[in-house]
Design an enzyme around this catalytic site. Sequence first.
Site, PDB file in Angstrom:
ATOM      1  N   TYR A  80       0.895  -1.086   0.077  1.00  0.00           N
ATOM      2  CA  TYR A  80      -0.107   0.027  -0.128  1.00  0.00           C
ATOM      3  C   TYR A  80       0.979   1.384   0.004  1.00  0.00           C
ATOM      4  O   TYR A  80       2.126   1.185  -0.182  1.00  0.00           O
ATOM      5  CB  TYR A  80      -0.900  -0.072   1.076  1.00  0.00           C
ATOM      6  CG  TYR A  80      -1.847  -1.181   1.006  1.00  0.00           C
ATOM      7  CD1 TYR A  80      -2.660  -1.334  -0.198  1.00  0.00           C
ATOM      8  CD2 TYR A  80      -1.850  -2.391   2.008  1.00  0.00           C
ATOM      9  CE1 TYR A  80      -3.401  -2.605  -0.213  1.00  0.00           C
ATOM     10  CE2 TYR A  80      -2.649  -3.532   1.785  1.00  0.00           C
ATOM     11  CZ  TYR A  80      -3.663  -3.504   0.947  1.00  0.00           C
ATOM     12  OH  TYR A  80      -4.484  -4.595   0.689  1.00  0.00           O
ATOM     13  N   ARG A 127       3.484  -0.804  10.968  1.00  0.00           N
ATOM     14  CA  ARG A 127       3.746  -2.231  10.278  1.00  0.00           C
ATOM     15  C   ARG A 127       4.292  -2.080   9.012  1.00  0.00           C
ATOM     16  O   ARG A 127       4.033  -1.175   8.465  1.00  0.00           O
ATOM     17  CB  ARG A 127       2.008  -2.858  10.249  1.00  0.00           C
ATOM     18  CG  ARG A 127       2.325  -4.222   9.738  1.00  0.00           C
ATOM     19  CD  ARG A 127       1.156  -4.659   9.362  1.00  0.00           C
ATOM     20  NE  ARG A 127       0.873  -6.206   9.113  1.00  0.00           N
ATOM     21  CZ  ARG A 127       0.197  -6.922   8.409  1.00  0.00           C
ATOM     22  NH1 ARG A 127      -0.766  -6.286   7.724  1.00  0.00           N
ATOM     23  NH2 ARG A 127       0.229  -8.260   8.660  1.00  0.00           N
ATOM     24  N   GLY A 213      -2.864 -13.933  12.473  1.00  0.00           N
ATOM     25  CA  GLY A 213      -3.740 -13.596  11.502  1.00  0.00           C
ATOM     26  C   GLY A 213      -4.960 -14.484  11.086  1.00  0.00           C
ATOM     27  O   GLY A 213      -5.840 -14.398  11.989  1.00  0.00           O
TER      28      GLY A 213
END
Length: 256
Positions: A80, A127, A213
Amino acid sequence: MHTGRIGHPSLLPDGLVPVAPSPVTAKGRVFTHDGPKDFVTPTELSEAEIRQTIADFADAARNAIDAGFDGVEIHGANGYLVHQFLAPNTNRRTDSWGGDTEGRIRFAVEVTRAVVEEIGSERVGLRISPGNRYNDIAEDQPAEVYEALLAELAGLDLAYLHLMEGPDRELTARLRKTWPGTFILNPFTYPEVTGPEALALVEDGAADMVAFGALFLANPDLPARLAVGGPFNTPDAATFYGGDHRGYTDYPTLGA
């Protein structure tokens, strides 16, 4: 978070298009309301737009705190926008926001500083995912960039660093050594999901905490299950990333 080039005009209002450090189209497709569509070529951010985006991160953090959240995690991973500035295949700029290592880490550093100034370092985590190829990222030699990034951020006293690990455990050890604060590790276990055996990474000093996760998706009561050694539901990958209640609210809890 800001997805940068990972998006599509049909997901944005008023004719907007995705933006990125450089106008480089990502290979792959994105989920839209009309089904999967190819990524489009993003618009390159101007200096003024970069500054506004940094301010937007700070505003978003303030909104989260005002809404009652304890803190925020800046998403600098998984291809991203923050990651796009860090990676050489997505950041082809020759100005002070790209080029050399100092330029490539600048956006991540300034975003983090702006968020810290807005809500306090004790409420901010970051992160990262060095070398992660997700969303068409290419970082063949990430060590220099990420060691420089962590060295630059070390003095901010963040709540934690969250590392999504790739197959290079040596790089993880180097970044662990570089980072002076709390180090959360999402260990590389592909193709298996991270299981309870990963807790040994805390015992041997590889990390201060372990992030789960997919196992957490399948086990909403994961802390209780870890405490008693299981059993653990198996994640159903076919239900990830959208759909109905299946894989969202129907995993059984302990004793159910």
